[in-house]
Design an enzyme around this catalytic site. Sequence first.
Site, PDB file in Angstrom:
ATOM      1  N   CYS A 284      87.160  52.891  22.855  1.00 16.57           N
ATOM      2  CA  CYS A 284      86.375  52.328  21.657  1.00 16.57           C
ATOM      3  C   CYS A 284      86.306  50.801  22.381  1.00 16.57           C
ATOM      4  O   CYS A 284      87.348  50.319  21.707  1.00 16.57           O
ATOM      5  CB  CYS A 284      86.849  52.229  20.802  1.00 16.57           C
ATOM      6  SG  CYS A 284      86.487  51.895  19.810  1.00 16.57           S
TER       7      CYS A 284
ATOM      8  N   CYS B  13      86.692  48.626  19.303  1.00 15.74           N
ATOM      9  CA  CYS B  13      88.356  49.009  18.451  1.00 15.74           C
ATOM     10  C   CYS B  13      88.559  47.070  19.992  1.00 15.74           C
ATOM     11  O   CYS B  13      89.513  46.887  19.102  1.00 15.74           O
ATOM     12  CB  CYS B  13      88.813  49.916  18.898  1.00 15.74           C
ATOM     13  SG  CYS B  13      88.075  51.352  18.266  1.00 15.74           S
TER      14      CYS B  13
END
Lengths: 108, 303
Positions: free
Chosen positions: A31, A34
């Site tokens: 991700c 993230c």
Amino acid sequence: MADTTFTDQNFEQDVLKNNLPVLVDFWAPWCAPCRIVSPIVEELAKEYEGKLKVGKLNVDENPENASKYGVMSIPSLIIFKNGHPIKTVIGAQGKENFKKAIDEALSA
Amino acid sequence: MYDVIIIGSGPAGLTSAIYTTRASLKTLVVAGGKWGGQLMLTTLVENYPGFPEGIQGPDLMLAMRKQAERFGAEFIDENFEESDFTKLPFRITAAGKTFEGKSVIIATGADTRWLDVPGEKEKIGRGVSSCAPCDAFFFKNKKTIVIGGGDSAMEEAIVLANFAESVTVVHRSEALRASQIMQDKARKNPKIKFIFNTEVKKILGDDHVTGVELLNNKTNETSKIDIDGVFVAIGHIPNTKIFKGIELDKKGYVRVHDHTRTNIEGVFVAGDVHDSHYRQAVTAAGFGCAAALEAERWLRDQE
């Protein structure tokens, strides 16, 4: 400590039964947003030491709690107090936004 | 006091920063809370020159940022809040702090255009998404739809098909807009189906998505389907409404005068925030370079 890791195994003990409020950063290695949030979370861990426990939970390896708390998008930061989720912040954003959410949760 | 303040950190903003710092201009990039722009929400980028095997969008942006930092660009990873372009130095506020600059490059790009239907806004991150690479994982063995008919809708569908049980592309007209290569990729995938002439009217569910209400715009028939995820890929809107005094065109993009100038002298513009026509990473980077060169020239003329 900046590098606290939560798992499906220690979640009950370290998050739900923690005497301090706990911020859980639901993330995964694939991700990209993230990766933006990760260093901010580490800074928050230091800044709120003693007031808030901060740690990360890898949703790939720990699907049980991600699904239990309805995580459908990451990064999701959820603040737990006395075993209950009291605030959720979804998506990458600036540090000031996260601090605002934490301060609200801590004073609630 | 900065020579240049760049607002935005996609390919346009970061390329500007590489050029201004290499011209020894003191540069601040107001990068935003989620820096990196639209490419941070993609996977493999196969049309950026120099990467014959393609490069992951987020990796490309990280490389651009490192390159700008190497030449001394300063970054603030907070959202832009306010600008004052009425006098020099210009003032830019982010996270409650005000920064002064002799010139400004606006490179704020564009954001997801949402459907703007009932039930959508409160379920973003709860079944409504604009980023399949980020969120597809949570739709393992679930039913999903993708709204849109362009390249990004095809990419969303293909990424989703790796996880979801089914992916239905819902498009409001009768033919896709996507490039042939992307259409072929999507059509070859057995998990991906298509519904045409159909619009989403409502997203159903209380705390998360459970279905959608559809309208066939040819027959005017409405229907409901049960699904778990709605991925929206109907385009972007320029991030312009926050700049006081900056002239926009009819579609809401920054109006460009004489290459990369805005209507305010000393304020330049680059990338998707003014370009509704090409909207590519490489053209945004090109515009970023041009704006930096123009800013440099303008600053020199002021001395």
